[in-house]
Design an enzyme around this catalytic site. Structure first.
Site, PDB file in Angstrom:
ATOM      1  CG  HIS A 435      -2.060   0.962   1.073  1.00 54.63           C
ATOM      2  ND1 HIS A 435      -1.986   2.284   1.456  1.00 54.63           N
ATOM      3  CD2 HIS A 435      -3.287   0.781   0.531  1.00 54.63           C
ATOM      4  CE1 HIS A 435      -3.134   2.865   1.160  1.00 54.63           C
ATOM      5  NE2 HIS A 435      -3.938   1.989   0.599  1.00 54.63           N
ATOM      6  CD  GLU A 488      -8.969  -3.765  -3.156  1.00 54.04           C
ATOM      7  OE1 GLU A 488      -9.995  -4.419  -2.921  1.00 54.04           O
ATOM      8  OE2 GLU A 488      -8.989  -2.605  -3.590  1.00 54.04           O
TER       9      GLU A 488
HETATM   10  C1  LIG Z   1      -0.743  -0.686  -3.865  1.00 56.96           C
HETATM   11  C2  LIG Z   1       0.449  -0.356  -4.727  1.00 56.96           C
HETATM   12  C3  LIG Z   1      -0.045   0.083  -6.125  1.00 56.96           C
HETATM   13  C4  LIG Z   1       1.263   0.774  -4.087  1.00 56.96           C
HETATM   14  O1  LIG Z   1       2.230   1.171  -5.012  1.00 56.96           O
HETATM   15  P1  LIG Z   1       3.441   2.133  -4.651  1.00 56.96           P
HETATM   16  O2  LIG Z   1       3.184   2.876  -3.402  1.00 56.96           O
HETATM   17  O3  LIG Z   1       3.749   2.912  -5.880  1.00 56.96           O
HETATM   18  O4  LIG Z   1       4.616   1.151  -4.320  1.00 56.96           O
HETATM   19  P2  LIG Z   1       5.680   0.609  -5.331  1.00 56.96           P
HETATM   20  O5  LIG Z   1       5.002  -0.076  -6.459  1.00 56.96           O
HETATM   21  O6  LIG Z   1       6.666   1.683  -5.641  1.00 56.96           O
HETATM   22  O7  LIG Z   1       6.373  -0.480  -4.418  1.00 56.96           O
HETATM   23  C5  LIG Z   1       7.569  -0.284  -3.659  1.00 56.96           C
HETATM   24  C6  LIG Z   1       8.388  -1.566  -3.773  1.00 56.96           C
HETATM   25  O8  LIG Z   1       7.636  -2.648  -3.225  1.00 56.96           O
HETATM   26  C7  LIG Z   1       7.352  -3.612  -4.242  1.00 56.96           C
HETATM   27  N1  LIG Z   1       5.943  -4.006  -4.124  1.00 56.96           N
HETATM   28  C8  LIG Z   1       4.904  -3.225  -3.766  1.00 56.96           C
HETATM   29  N2  LIG Z   1       3.768  -3.932  -3.756  1.00 56.96           N
HETATM   30  C9  LIG Z   1       4.115  -5.172  -4.126  1.00 56.96           C
HETATM   31  C10 LIG Z   1       3.365  -6.327  -4.315  1.00 56.96           C
HETATM   32  N3  LIG Z   1       2.046  -6.368  -4.104  1.00 56.96           N
HETATM   33  N4  LIG Z   1       4.012  -7.456  -4.701  1.00 56.96           N
HETATM   34  C11 LIG Z   1       5.358  -7.435  -4.908  1.00 56.96           C
HETATM   35  N5  LIG Z   1       6.104  -6.344  -4.741  1.00 56.96           N
HETATM   36  C12 LIG Z   1       5.498  -5.221  -4.363  1.00 56.96           C
HETATM   37  C13 LIG Z   1       7.585  -2.921  -5.564  1.00 56.96           C
HETATM   38  O9  LIG Z   1       7.949  -3.833  -6.566  1.00 56.96           O
HETATM   39  C14 LIG Z   1       8.685  -1.966  -5.203  1.00 56.96           C
HETATM   40  O10 LIG Z   1       9.874  -2.707  -5.208  1.00 56.96           O
HETATM   41  P3  LIG Z   1      11.253  -2.056  -5.706  1.00 56.96           P
HETATM   42  O11 LIG Z   1      11.638  -1.097  -4.632  1.00 56.96           O
HETATM   43  O12 LIG Z   1      12.168  -3.220  -5.862  1.00 56.96           O
HETATM   44  O13 LIG Z   1      10.950  -1.369  -7.012  1.00 56.96           O
HETATM   45  C15 LIG Z   1       1.362  -1.591  -4.875  1.00 56.96           C
HETATM   46  O14 LIG Z   1       1.742  -2.051  -3.596  1.00 56.96           O
HETATM   47  C16 LIG Z   1       0.688  -2.698  -5.657  1.00 56.96           C
HETATM   48  O15 LIG Z   1       0.767  -2.708  -6.891  1.00 56.96           O
HETATM   49  N6  LIG Z   1       0.024  -3.683  -4.968  1.00 56.96           N
HETATM   50  C17 LIG Z   1      -0.699  -4.725  -5.662  1.00 56.96           C
HETATM   51  C18 LIG Z   1      -2.052  -4.222  -6.164  1.00 56.96           C
HETATM   52  C19 LIG Z   1      -3.059  -4.040  -5.051  1.00 56.96           C
HETATM   53  O16 LIG Z   1      -3.213  -4.877  -4.197  1.00 56.96           O
HETATM   54  N7  LIG Z   1      -3.765  -2.914  -5.119  1.00 56.96           N
HETATM   55  C20 LIG Z   1      -4.811  -2.582  -4.160  1.00 56.96           C
HETATM   56  C21 LIG Z   1      -4.392  -1.461  -3.300  1.00 56.96           C
HETATM   57  S1  LIG Z   1      -5.547  -1.138  -2.014  1.00 56.96           S
END
Ligand SMILES: CC(C)(COP(=O)(O)OP(=O)(O)OC[C@H]1O[C@@H](n2cnc3c(N)ncnc32)[C@H](O)[C@@H]1OP(=O)(O)O)[C@@H](O)C(=O)NCCC(=O)NCCS
Length: 550
Positions: A435, A488
């Protein structure tokens, strides 16, 4: 007689705002990078290459009116006043304005009286950088080009802009936001907030989870719209007000079936129908509507969205829509419109509690979208339509069905670790985890896990095992990122047990988040300033010459 004959460069090649700063030195000294972008820049240019020649000129004893007519005829902003070949002055549009504002009697005024004498000049061999400096230092727009004493051309600011790279002005107070606007505060709100480090979020001044535990969804809706929890009388009046608003307008009903028959994702269908509702109900721009009208529109959209979702779903299954039940709870009515039977009150309450936990959650992407659209003064339906588009993305509201698909794909506890290591190794995101704001347990996931336990969700034991393994594997492979289950993950488990099909997961999220969007829309409209940030341009340095059509 003054010389005329103009060969001006194309005017249409340049279109620049008023605010420009000096040319980059790189832009005139040839072939170097600009701002590290690595794009070839304007080559070294001299004034001779960019000047206009021959020049529109005037004589000192001509009348200003004659000179002005010549300026107009040749569409130029100045004339150079000459004595033979030698420039002795410059008469510009500004001088014409000065003369006009001096009042009547200027008809016979002579050029010599109104021109600027002994103008700054530049040599043809000078670099465009120098010419630009001369112009900008003195606030000129035109400068004569002289070879010795002889007038050979004219360079205007416009000519320079055509060939030169310019650096945008950095306005005082301009700030660079991090990617994804992470941590940037863009507004003040009284709707609610998320405290990521503490694993806590609230609607107005109350814990959202505690509200979901103790109150009804309509109470929370009232709280977000009116600012306080309703009394018993207010609660009853609010339910009565909503009852009518849940019904799909007559003019939209026949349109639902063709939309459902497209077979597109329900979120897309919902987006289209919300747009139709705005039109059918005559929603006016929030800019023009009174606060009462905006509130009525917001209530109408919030109330009708669940009905639309279920009607579209059923029509897509070849079944007739079911009208809202006048006496059931919010969650009870939601399931009623799916099946036409009165649901188990525990399951109805579980759905309602899921919906209550997702009403609002800070400046998430869809809420921000709703506020941006509202900030333009657009109507409530336009803002909600756009927000549905934002919510439909897999990284936002599209995750719960994917989280359940993850459980299916893993299949068994033994397969969890190898499956996850492989997926993360391929760079995939594990749906239902991570998140932007929470760096600890998502309180919604914790609450919904309890709800799943209470209703005896059959997927819960397996989901708990998978959750444990995901958290472990992510801690190993993505150390320091603090990734935990988000709303979720258990939302899918709860909704699945209540009989909601996966196609309805994301729309069910929308069915309640629409209330949060609307609370934000009302707040934005009540104290509005258009949301209009800036971007840093990183493409090839402009202006490049526009190639002639082939
Ligand atoms: C929610 C979300 C979009 C937040 O995105 P964000 O704040 O931009 O975080 P980032 O995508 O930059 O993630 C930071 C790091 O954690 C990792 N990471 C974050 N969520 C992850 C996940 N669900 N699975 C694997 N790795 C994850 C990223 O790959 C990134 O790694 P890096 O530093 O090697 O590049 C992201 O965690 C995600 O895509 N989760 C899955 C989708 C989901 O469940 N969405 C519902 C949200 S309520």
């Amino acid at each position: 007689m003054a010389a005329v004959g103009v060969a001006r460069p194309s005017r249409s090649a340049v279109s620049l705002g008023a605010a420009v700063s000096p040319l980059t030195s790189g832009s005139v000294t040839g072939g170097c990078d600009n701002d590290g972008v690595g794009t070839p820049n304007a080559v070294t240019r001299t004034v001779a290459e960019v000047m206009s020649s021959p020049v529109v000129t005037a004589l000192p004893d001509e009348t200003v009116a004659e000179a002005a007519a010549r300026m107009q005829e040749h569409a130029v902003g100045s004339v150079i006043v000459v004595d033979g070949d030698r420039p002795i002055g410059i008469l510009t549009e500004r001088d014409l304005v000065r003369l006009a504002s001096a009042g009547p009697g200027g008809e016979g005024a002579k050029v010599a009286e109104w021109m600027t004498a002994d103008p700054d000049c530049v040599e043809p061999g000078a670099g465009v950088q120098e010419a630009f400096a001369r112009l900008s230092d003195h606030g000129y727009r035109h400068i004569p080009v002289v070879d010795g004493d002889r007038l050979v051309g004219l360079v205007s600011m416009r000519d320079l802009m055509r060939v030169a790279s310019i650096q945008p002005v950095v306005h005082p107070g301009q700030i660079e936001a991090p990617p994804g606007l992470e941590g940037v505060i863009v507004a003040e709100t009284e709707v609610g907030d998320v405290r990521g480090q503490e694993g806590f979020y609230h609607y107005r001044q109350y814990s959202a989870v505690e509200l979901a535990d103790k109150r009804t969804l309509e109470d929370v809706w009232f709280l977000l719209f009116e600012g306080h929890l309703p009394s018993a009388a207010e609660h009853a009046a609010f339910l009565a007000e909503l009852r009518e608003m849940r019904v799909v307008p007559e003019s939209v009903r026949p349109l639902l079936s063709p939309i459902a028959r497209t077979g597109g994702p329900l979120m897309d269908q919902l987006r289209s129908t919300v747009s139709l509702i705005g039109h059918a109900e005559g929603f006016r721009a929030t800019l023009d509507a009174s606060p009462e009208e905006r509130r009525a529109n917001a209530l109408r959209i919030g109330a009708v969205v669940p009905t639309l979702i279920m009607a579209l779903y059923r029509l897509g299954q070849g079944q007739a829509p079911i009208d809202p039940h006048p006496d059931l709870s919010y969650g009870g009515n939601y399931l009623w419109m799916l099946t036409g039977t009165e649901p188990d009150p525990d399951l109805a309450r579980a759905v309602e509690q899921y919906q209550m936990t997702t009403i609002d959650h800070g400046f998430n992407a869809s809420t921000f979208t709703a506020r941006v659209v509202t900030s333009t003064g657009a109507d409530v339906a336009a803002a909600v339509t756009a927000a549905i588009g934002a919510l439909s993305g897999p990284l936002h509201g599209g995750a719960p069905s994917r989280a359940l698909a993850l459980l299916d794909a893993i299949g068994s506890v033994d397969n969890a670790r190898p499956y996850l290591v492989d997926a993360i190794g391929r760079g995939e995101k594990i749906m239902g985890f991570g998140h932007r704001v929470y760096k600890t347990d998502d309180p919604r996931a914790v609450f919904l896990r309890q709800v799943a336990e209470r209703i005896g969700a059959e997927k819960l034991p397996f989901a708990r095992e998978v959750e444990k393994t995901v958290v472990e594997v992510l801690a190993e492979l993505k150390p320091g990122r603090d990734l935990y289950a988000n709303v979720e993950f258990y939302a899918g488990v709860v909704m699945d047990h209540t009989g909601l099909p996966r196609d309805l997961f994301a729309p069910t999220f929308a069915s309640s988040r629409v209330i949060g969007w609307c609370a934000n829309i009302l707040e934005q409209a009540a104290d509005n300033r258009i949301i209009r940030p800036s971007a840093r341009y990183v493409g090839p340095p402009p202006p490049q010459p526009v190639p002639d059509p082939a």
